[in-house]
Design an enzyme around this catalytic site. Structure first.
Site, short mmCIF file in Angstrom:
data_model
loop_
_atom_site.label_atom_id
_atom_site.label_comp_id
_atom_site.label_asym_id
_atom_site.label_seq_id
_atom_site.Cartn_x
_atom_site.Cartn_y
_atom_site.Cartn_z
N GLY A 168 -4.55 -0.50 1.87
CA GLY A 168 -3.44 0.22 1.27
C GLY A 168 -2.90 -0.56 0.09
N GLN B 105 2.91 -3.30 -6.30
CA GLN B 105 1.95 -4.40 -6.16
C GLN B 105 1.06 -4.57 -7.39
OE1 GLN B 105 0.63 -3.08 -2.00
NE2 GLN B 105 0.53 -5.29 -1.82
N CYS C 199 -0.51 -9.00 3.80
CA CYS C 199 -0.18 -8.27 2.59
C CYS C 199 -0.88 -8.92 1.41
CB CYS C 199 1.34 -8.28 2.38
SG CYS C 199 1.87 -7.38 0.91
N LEU C 200 -1.49 -8.09 0.56
CA LEU C 200 -2.18 -8.62 -0.62
C LEU C 200 -1.23 -9.37 -1.54
CD1 LEU C 200 -4.39 -5.47 -1.38
CD2 LEU C 200 -5.20 -7.67 -0.52
N HIS D 272 4.13 0.28 6.12
CA HIS D 272 4.08 -0.94 5.31
C HIS D 272 4.14 -0.60 3.82
CE1 HIS D 272 2.29 -5.12 4.52
NE2 HIS D 272 2.14 -4.51 3.35
N GLU D 273 3.34 0.40 3.40
CA GLU D 273 3.28 0.74 1.97
C GLU D 273 4.58 1.40 1.50
OE1 GLU D 273 1.04 -0.67 0.46
OE2 GLU D 273 -0.40 -1.01 2.06
N HIS E 257 7.14 -1.05 0.73
CA HIS E 257 6.97 -1.66 -0.60
C HIS E 257 7.78 -0.91 -1.66
CE1 HIS E 257 4.16 -4.98 -0.42
NE2 HIS E 257 3.27 -4.32 0.26
ZN ZN Z 1 1.76 -5.16 1.36
#
Ligand code: ZN
Length: 176
Positions: A46, A51, A106-107, A148-149, A152
């Site tokens: 995702g 991000q 998380c990236l 989660h997304e 963000h």
């Molecule tokens: Zn994330």
């Protein structure tokens, strides 16, 4: 399509509330395609627009239910079918009573994992890439990824919610 750099903490774009999208123009289509490519390249399951340094309400999710580690003895599973979702201005409209703990990464926060409590199932409404309304019923890992997304887009990171955090070294498959 092009890869976009993934921003990491302490970049403040990750802490900002993202703006709703109102124009479904060519720039948006390019951004969506770039985000899909960036997510696949990472690799991640995702990615939210903040991000890639764009403070707008857009997420992409690609995940195969088969990636779940549940060997419940399903006799025959069809080949891995990955589902790709593009969701604009997403809003969680319904949640299950049940919450479940799960491990997330998380990236944008490399090297950290944590245990986070999420709703087991949710309903999300929003728009597709062409501005058409869509509503999704999600459960399990898919529901977790969306929560989660969507966080963000509100400047919330999993580390803000985690009941436990730890460092990790090895490759993680479920980056968000
Ligand atoms: Zn994330």
């Amino acid at each position: 399509m092009a890869l976009r750099p993934i921003v990491t903490l302490p970049n403040l774009v990750l802490k900002r509330k993202a703006k709703p999208i109102t124009k479904f123009d060519k720039n948006l289509q390019t951004l969506i395609d770039d985000m899909i490519e960036t997510m696949r390249d990472a690799p991640g399951v995702g990615l939210a627009a903040p991000q890639v340094d764009i403070s707008e309400q857009l997420i992409v999710v690609e995940y195969s239910e088969d990636d779940d580690d549940d060997d419940e003895g399903d006799e025959e599973k069809p080949e891995k079918l990955k589902k790709l979702y593009v969701m604009i201005n997403p809003e969680i409209v319904k949640t299950s009573e049940e919450k479940v703990l799960g491990v997330e990464g998380c990236l944008s926060i490399p090297g950290i994992q944590g245990e986070v409590e999420r709703f087991e199932a949710i309903q999300v409404k929003g728009l597709n890439r062409f501005g058409k309304p869509q509503k999704l019923k999600l459960k399990g890992w898919m529901a977790r990824i969306f929560q989660h997304e969507i966080d963000h887009l509100n400047g919330i990171l999993f580390t803000d919610l985690a009941t436990r955090l730890w460092k990790f070294q090895e490759e993680e498959e479920h980056e968000l």
